[in-house]
Design a protein around this motif. Structure first.
Motif, PDB file in Angstrom:
ATOM      1  N   TYR A   1       0.950  -1.334  -0.079  1.00 32.58           N
ATOM      2  CA  TYR A   1      -0.061  -0.166   0.012  1.00 32.58           C
ATOM      3  C   TYR A   1       0.836   1.378  -0.122  1.00 32.58           C
ATOM      4  CZ  TYR A   1      -3.722  -3.479   1.241  1.00 32.58           C
ATOM      5  OH  TYR A   1      -4.466  -4.519   1.319  1.00 32.58           O
ATOM      6  N   LYS A   2       1.860   1.087   0.670  1.00 31.84           N
ATOM      7  CA  LYS A   2       2.699   2.361   0.599  1.00 31.84           C
ATOM      8  C   LYS A   2       3.722   2.606  -0.733  1.00 31.84           C
ATOM      9  CE  LYS A   2       6.033   4.383   4.260  1.00 31.84           C
ATOM     10  NZ  LYS A   2       4.836   5.332   4.690  1.00 31.84           N
TER      11      LYS A   2
ATOM     12  N   THR B   1      -1.844   5.688   2.646  1.00 32.77           N
ATOM     13  CA  THR B   1      -1.351   4.426   3.438  1.00 32.77           C
ATOM     14  C   THR B   1      -2.178   4.086   4.407  1.00 32.77           C
ATOM     15  OG1 THR B   1       0.866   4.812   3.058  1.00 32.77           O
ATOM     16  CG2 THR B   1       0.585   3.456   5.065  1.00 32.77           C
ATOM     17  N   ALA B   2      -2.774   5.105   5.214  1.00 30.22           N
ATOM     18  CA  ALA B   2      -3.815   4.989   6.404  1.00 30.22           C
ATOM     19  C   ALA B   2      -5.173   4.338   5.563  1.00 30.22           C
ATOM     20  CB  ALA B   2      -3.827   5.892   6.979  1.00 30.22           C
ATOM     21  N   PHE B   3      -5.384   5.090   4.563  1.00 27.97           N
ATOM     22  CA  PHE B   3      -6.676   4.741   3.847  1.00 27.97           C
ATOM     23  C   PHE B   3      -6.736   3.067   3.317  1.00 27.97           C
ATOM     24  CE2 PHE B   3      -9.086   4.543  -0.152  1.00 27.97           C
ATOM     25  CZ  PHE B   3     -10.371   4.632   0.240  1.00 27.97           C
ATOM     26  N   LEU B   4      -5.669   3.010   2.678  1.00 31.38           N
ATOM     27  CA  LEU B   4      -5.559   1.668   2.066  1.00 31.38           C
ATOM     28  C   LEU B   4      -5.411   0.504   3.170  1.00 31.38           C
ATOM     29  CD1 LEU B   4      -3.531   2.225  -1.087  1.00 31.38           C
ATOM     30  CD2 LEU B   4      -5.930   1.955  -1.104  1.00 31.38           C
ATOM     31  N   LEU B   5      -4.770   0.720   4.125  1.00 30.82           N
ATOM     32  CA  LEU B   5      -4.758  -0.356   5.272  1.00 30.82           C
ATOM     33  C   LEU B   5      -6.056  -0.516   5.797  1.00 30.82           C
ATOM     34  CD1 LEU B   5      -1.135   0.762   6.980  1.00 30.82           C
ATOM     35  CD2 LEU B   5      -1.915  -1.408   5.786  1.00 30.82           C
ATOM     36  N   HIS B   6      -6.646   0.608   6.082  1.00 31.75           N
ATOM     37  CA  HIS B   6      -8.091   0.616   6.605  1.00 31.75           C
ATOM     38  C   HIS B   6      -9.073  -0.206   5.535  1.00 31.75           C
ATOM     39  CE1 HIS B   6     -11.598   1.408   9.125  1.00 31.75           C
ATOM     40  NE2 HIS B   6     -12.014   1.917   8.356  1.00 31.75           N
ATOM     41  N   ARG B   7      -9.341   0.444   4.417  1.00 28.32           N
ATOM     42  CA  ARG B   7     -10.147  -0.030   3.460  1.00 28.32           C
ATOM     43  C   ARG B   7      -9.929  -1.325   2.658  1.00 28.32           C
ATOM     44  NH1 ARG B   7     -14.911   3.393   3.144  1.00 28.32           N
ATOM     45  NH2 ARG B   7     -14.508   4.835   4.721  1.00 28.32           N
ATOM     46  N   ILE B   8      -8.608  -1.479   2.416  1.00 32.41           N
ATOM     47  CA  ILE B   8      -8.390  -2.764   1.595  1.00 32.41           C
ATOM     48  C   ILE B   8      -7.897  -3.775   2.574  1.00 32.41           C
ATOM     49  CG2 ILE B   8      -6.677  -3.593  -0.124  1.00 32.41           C
ATOM     50  CD1 ILE B   8      -8.782  -1.807  -1.041  1.00 32.41           C
ATOM     51  N   GLU B   9      -6.933  -3.424   3.558  1.00 33.17           N
ATOM     52  CA  GLU B   9      -6.494  -4.538   4.408  1.00 33.17           C
ATOM     53  C   GLU B   9      -7.450  -4.895   5.610  1.00 33.17           C
ATOM     54  OE1 GLU B   9      -3.519  -7.412   5.924  1.00 33.17           O
ATOM     55  OE2 GLU B   9      -3.638  -6.261   4.017  1.00 33.17           O
ATOM     56  N   GLY B  10      -8.349  -3.972   5.846  1.00 36.54           N
ATOM     57  CA  GLY B  10      -9.351  -4.234   6.966  1.00 36.54           C
ATOM     58  C   GLY B  10      -8.753  -4.165   8.328  1.00 36.54           C
ATOM     59  N   LYS B  11      -7.608  -3.179   8.410  1.00 40.07           N
ATOM     60  CA  LYS B  11      -7.030  -3.044   9.624  1.00 40.07           C
ATOM     61  C   LYS B  11      -7.894  -1.886  10.597  1.00 40.07           C
ATOM     62  CE  LYS B  11      -2.634  -4.582   9.030  1.00 40.07           C
ATOM     63  NZ  LYS B  11      -2.650  -6.143   9.584  1.00 40.07           N
TER      64      LYS B  11
ATOM     65  N   ALA C   1      -2.398   2.676  13.847  1.00 37.22           N
ATOM     66  CA  ALA C   1      -1.491   3.750  14.564  1.00 37.22           C
ATOM     67  C   ALA C   1      -0.333   3.207  15.010  1.00 37.22           C
ATOM     68  CB  ALA C   1      -2.442   4.264  15.752  1.00 37.22           C
ATOM     69  N   ASP C   2      -0.485   1.834  15.531  1.00 36.61           N
ATOM     70  CA  ASP C   2       0.705   1.076  16.050  1.00 36.61           C
ATOM     71  C   ASP C   2       1.748   0.426  14.658  1.00 36.61           C
ATOM     72  OD1 ASP C   2      -0.459   0.628  18.392  1.00 36.61           O
ATOM     73  OD2 ASP C   2      -1.113  -1.072  17.992  1.00 36.61           O
ATOM     74  N   ILE C   3       1.270   0.424  13.517  1.00 35.24           N
ATOM     75  CA  ILE C   3       1.790  -0.016  12.459  1.00 35.24           C
ATOM     76  C   ILE C   3       2.853   1.515  12.059  1.00 35.24           C
ATOM     77  CG2 ILE C   3       2.024  -0.451   9.805  1.00 35.24           C
ATOM     78  CD1 ILE C   3      -0.234  -2.646  10.563  1.00 35.24           C
ATOM     79  N   LEU C   4       2.015   2.495  12.040  1.00 39.47           N
ATOM     80  CA  LEU C   4       2.612   3.775  11.339  1.00 39.47           C
ATOM     81  C   LEU C   4       3.177   4.628  12.596  1.00 39.47           C
ATOM     82  CD1 LEU C   4      -0.270   5.224   9.353  1.00 39.47           C
ATOM     83  CD2 LEU C   4       1.855   3.758   8.539  1.00 39.47           C
ATOM     84  N   GLY C   5       3.101   4.334  13.954  1.00 40.33           N
ATOM     85  CA  GLY C   5       3.878   4.745  15.003  1.00 40.33           C
ATOM     86  C   GLY C   5       3.307   6.291  15.195  1.00 40.33           C
ATOM     87  N   ILE C   6       1.722   6.288  15.185  1.00 45.18           N
ATOM     88  CA  ILE C   6       1.096   7.640  15.313  1.00 45.18           C
ATOM     89  C   ILE C   6       0.007   7.438  16.074  1.00 45.18           C
ATOM     90  CG2 ILE C   6       1.893   8.596  13.111  1.00 45.18           C
ATOM     91  CD1 ILE C   6      -0.919   7.916  12.014  1.00 45.18           C
ATOM     92  N   SER C   7      -0.653   8.328  16.556  1.00 44.69           N
ATOM     93  CA  SER C   7      -1.930   8.325  17.690  1.00 44.69           C
ATOM     94  C   SER C   7      -3.171   7.919  16.748  1.00 44.69           C
ATOM     95  CB  SER C   7      -2.284   9.589  18.126  1.00 44.69           C
ATOM     96  OG  SER C   7      -2.847  10.514  17.277  1.00 44.69           O
ATOM     97  N   VAL C   8      -4.176   7.405  17.465  1.00 42.68           N
ATOM     98  CA  VAL C   8      -5.466   6.989  16.761  1.00 42.68           C
ATOM     99  C   VAL C   8      -6.046   8.008  16.194  1.00 42.68           C
ATOM    100  CG1 VAL C   8      -7.554   5.944  17.082  1.00 42.68           C
ATOM    101  CG2 VAL C   8      -5.705   4.881  18.205  1.00 42.68           C
TER     102      VAL C   8
END
Length: 173
Positions: A32-33, A128-138, A144-151
């Motif tokens: 995705y990245k 990256t956030a959009f595809l991780l959520h919509r495609i990967e279903g994360k 947030a854990d993967i990217l090292g940022i807050s929710v």
């Protein structure tokens, strides 16, 4: 994370189990990245090689974080190449025909290209956030854990991506 032995991630069986547990998720994150499957697989392998080379210095509870940090650093080294990779991926989409008329297939293909262009036009953080959520279903917390940022930052990125995509899609119609 599953319980690993006291010897840590350096034990071959433990490393193998860790690889099986995390390789696909890391590969998808990188896909995705980067927008390129081969590159994602290459960087995934490189990240696991670095983990193996540094296994004595990486505690098992920090191994996943180390893996994603190495992968993130690799992605930062290749940002300049990002647009070329995405353009290549867009040119290689395949249309599956299933009995629809040619006009419908042509419109569908045009919409797919425009949607891919709209997604490619998002900032790297939003995409990256959009595809991780919509495609990967994360879930937001996982992202947030993967990217090292807050929710909250994940929420803001996905919201921004949706707003931008809606603007682009309205322009398409």
């Amino acid at each position: 994370m599953k319980n690993f032995s006291v010897k840590g991630i350096c034990e071959e069986i433990t490393f193998s189990a860790f690889f099986k547990e995390h390789a696909k998720s890391l590969r998808n994150y990188l896909y995705y990245k980067f927008g390129n499957e081969e590159q994602a697989e290459d960087v995934t392998q490189e990240a696991f090689i670095k983990l193996w080379q540094n296994c004595a210095d990486v505690p098992p509870e920090k191994a996943k974080s180390f893996l994603y940090t190495v992968a993130n650093n690799a992605s930062l080294n290749q940002i300049a190449h990002q647009k070329v990779v995405l353009q290549y991926a867009q040119k290689n989409t395949h249309v599956h025909t299933d009995g629809h008329n040619p006009e419908f297939l042509m419109e569908e293909d045009q919409f797919r290209v425009k949607l891919q262009n709209a997604i490619a036009g998002l900032s790297e953080a939003q995409r990256t956030a959009f595809l991780l959520h919509r495609i990967e279903g994360k879930k937001y917390q996982e992202i947030a854990d993967i990217l090292g940022i807050s929710v909250k930052a994940v929420e803001k990125r996905i919201h921004g991506a949706l707003v931008e995509l809606r603007k682009q899609i309205d322009n398409i119609r």
